[in-house]
Scaffold this motif. Structure first.
Motif, PDB file in Angstrom:
ATOM      1  N   SER A  75     -15.840 -66.185  -7.657  1.00 40.77           N
ATOM      2  CA  SER A  75     -16.578 -66.922  -8.515  1.00 40.77           C
ATOM      3  C   SER A  75     -15.510 -67.572  -9.780  1.00 40.77           C
ATOM      4  O   SER A  75     -14.460 -67.420  -9.607  1.00 40.77           O
ATOM      5  N   ALA A  76     -16.124 -68.638 -10.265  1.00 38.54           N
ATOM      6  CA  ALA A  76     -15.358 -69.375 -11.421  1.00 38.54           C
ATOM      7  C   ALA A  76     -14.816 -68.248 -12.453  1.00 38.54           C
ATOM      8  O   ALA A  76     -13.671 -68.482 -12.979  1.00 38.54           O
ATOM      9  N   THR A  77     -15.791 -67.343 -12.614  1.00 36.26           N
ATOM     10  CA  THR A  77     -15.553 -66.482 -13.998  1.00 36.26           C
ATOM     11  C   THR A  77     -14.531 -65.570 -13.486  1.00 36.26           C
ATOM     12  O   THR A  77     -13.372 -65.465 -14.112  1.00 36.26           O
ATOM     13  N   ALA A  78     -14.350 -65.275 -12.143  1.00 35.08           N
ATOM     14  CA  ALA A  78     -13.504 -64.206 -11.589  1.00 35.08           C
ATOM     15  C   ALA A  78     -12.014 -65.059 -11.709  1.00 35.08           C
ATOM     16  O   ALA A  78     -11.111 -64.472 -11.845  1.00 35.08           O
ATOM     17  N   LYS A  79     -12.105 -66.222 -11.383  1.00 39.24           N
ATOM     18  CA  LYS A  79     -10.672 -66.915 -11.302  1.00 39.24           C
ATOM     19  C   LYS A  79     -10.151 -67.032 -12.883  1.00 39.24           C
ATOM     20  O   LYS A  79      -8.665 -67.247 -12.923  1.00 39.24           O
ATOM     21  N   GLN A  80     -10.780 -67.012 -13.785  1.00 42.27           N
ATOM     22  CA  GLN A  80     -10.456 -66.930 -15.215  1.00 42.27           C
ATOM     23  C   GLN A  80      -9.916 -65.642 -15.764  1.00 42.27           C
ATOM     24  O   GLN A  80      -9.392 -65.742 -16.793  1.00 42.27           O
ATOM     25  N   LEU A  81     -10.213 -64.640 -14.893  1.00 38.59           N
ATOM     26  CA  LEU A  81      -9.943 -63.167 -15.539  1.00 38.59           C
ATOM     27  C   LEU A  81      -8.346 -62.837 -15.155  1.00 38.59           C
ATOM     28  O   LEU A  81      -7.859 -63.351 -14.344  1.00 38.59           O
ATOM     29  N   PRO A  82      -7.867 -62.267 -16.206  1.00 40.35           N
ATOM     30  CA  PRO A  82      -6.332 -62.050 -15.857  1.00 40.35           C
ATOM     31  C   PRO A  82      -6.124 -61.123 -14.946  1.00 40.35           C
ATOM     32  O   PRO A  82      -6.801 -60.163 -14.474  1.00 40.35           O
ATOM     33  N   THR A  83      -4.979 -60.937 -14.089  1.00 42.73           N
ATOM     34  CA  THR A  83      -4.695 -60.292 -13.085  1.00 42.73           C
ATOM     35  C   THR A  83      -3.868 -59.001 -13.793  1.00 42.73           C
ATOM     36  O   THR A  83      -3.959 -59.060 -15.185  1.00 42.73           O
ATOM     37  N   TRP A  84      -3.692 -58.021 -13.054  1.00 41.07           N
ATOM     38  CA  TRP A  84      -2.968 -56.899 -13.768  1.00 41.07           C
ATOM     39  C   TRP A  84      -1.831 -57.111 -14.407  1.00 41.07           C
ATOM     40  O   TRP A  84      -1.433 -56.637 -15.660  1.00 41.07           O
ATOM     41  N   GLU A  85      -1.061 -58.052 -13.962  1.00 43.03           N
ATOM     42  CA  GLU A  85       0.334 -58.518 -14.481  1.00 43.03           C
ATOM     43  C   GLU A  85       0.196 -59.372 -15.856  1.00 43.03           C
ATOM     44  O   GLU A  85       0.913 -59.314 -16.741  1.00 43.03           O
ATOM     45  N   GLN A  86      -1.080 -59.904 -15.937  1.00 44.81           N
ATOM     46  CA  GLN A  86      -1.514 -60.856 -17.101  1.00 44.81           C
ATOM     47  C   GLN A  86      -2.067 -59.869 -18.096  1.00 44.81           C
ATOM     48  O   GLN A  86      -2.236 -60.372 -19.464  1.00 44.81           O
ATOM     49  N   MET A  87      -2.580 -58.692 -18.141  1.00 40.71           N
ATOM     50  CA  MET A  87      -3.296 -57.929 -18.781  1.00 40.71           C
ATOM     51  C   MET A  87      -2.677 -57.307 -19.856  1.00 40.71           C
ATOM     52  O   MET A  87      -1.438 -56.838 -19.456  1.00 40.71           O
ATOM     53  N   PRO A  88      -3.047 -56.982 -21.242  1.00 41.95           N
ATOM     54  CA  PRO A  88      -2.218 -56.408 -22.007  1.00 41.95           C
ATOM     55  C   PRO A  88      -2.389 -54.779 -21.815  1.00 41.95           C
ATOM     56  O   PRO A  88      -3.248 -54.591 -21.021  1.00 41.95           O
ATOM     57  N   ASP A  89      -1.247 -54.013 -22.271  1.00 41.85           N
ATOM     58  CA  ASP A  89      -1.297 -52.775 -21.846  1.00 41.85           C
ATOM     59  C   ASP A  89      -2.497 -52.069 -22.364  1.00 41.85           C
ATOM     60  O   ASP A  89      -3.159 -50.789 -21.326  1.00 41.85           O
ATOM     61  N   LEU A  90      -3.197 -52.316 -23.500  1.00 43.82           N
ATOM     62  CA  LEU A  90      -4.382 -51.437 -23.962  1.00 43.82           C
ATOM     63  C   LEU A  90      -5.670 -51.646 -22.981  1.00 43.82           C
ATOM     64  O   LEU A  90      -6.434 -50.813 -22.593  1.00 43.82           O
ATOM     65  N   ASP A  91      -5.648 -53.104 -22.109  1.00 43.11           N
ATOM     66  CA  ASP A  91      -6.776 -53.220 -21.238  1.00 43.11           C
ATOM     67  C   ASP A  91      -6.451 -52.658 -19.924  1.00 43.11           C
ATOM     68  O   ASP A  91      -7.137 -52.201 -19.188  1.00 43.11           O
ATOM     69  N   LYS A  92      -5.014 -52.675 -19.528  1.00 43.04           N
ATOM     70  CA  LYS A  92      -4.650 -51.866 -18.406  1.00 43.04           C
ATOM     71  C   LYS A  92      -5.140 -50.523 -18.463  1.00 43.04           C
ATOM     72  O   LYS A  92      -5.701 -49.705 -17.637  1.00 43.04           O
ATOM     73  N   GLY A  93      -4.746 -49.722 -19.675  1.00 44.18           N
ATOM     74  CA  GLY A  93      -5.093 -48.443 -19.914  1.00 44.18           C
ATOM     75  C   GLY A  93      -6.512 -48.395 -19.806  1.00 44.18           C
ATOM     76  O   GLY A  93      -7.233 -47.383 -19.247  1.00 44.18           O
TER      77      GLY A  93
END
Length: 98
Positions: free
Chosen positions: A2-20
């Motif tokens: 979806s268009a929304t999914a394309k705009q979401l960050p990948t693992w590599e683009q995510m801040p550490d807090l969000d990865k956690g």
């Protein structure tokens, strides 16, 4: 995708807090099962605006899509030290937030 999914960050683009935060959710799935985790422990993103704006279902979908093999794949991919660092970072933040 979806268009929304394309705009979401990948693992590599995510801040550490969000990865956690994603790892916290995946860990709960491993312990409690997917349905229970989604209802009681959804992915609660903290930092990235595109992630924090997601509703619980979309946040869980995103977190679960990061590692198709769940918490086991995340642990194998990241290594125990990095997994624990990210998990603990988000857990400490969650505990400190009223």
């Amino acid at each position: 995708m979806s268009a929304t999914a394309k705009q979401l960050p990948t693992w590599e683009q995510m801040p550490d807090l969000d990865k956690g935060a994603a790892l916290l959710h995946l860990h709960k799935i491993g312990w409690e099962g997917r349905s229970y985790a989604r209802e009681h422990y959804p992915a609660r993103y903290i930092d990235h605006p595109a992630l924090t704006s997601l509703d619980h279902k979309a946040a869980c979908d995103h977190a679960e899509g990061l590692f198709k093999g769940g918490v086991e794949e995340a642990d194998e991919t990241l290594g125990l030290a990095e997994f624990d660092r990210l998990y603990d970072l988000a857990l400490d933040h969650e505990r400190a937030t009223p």
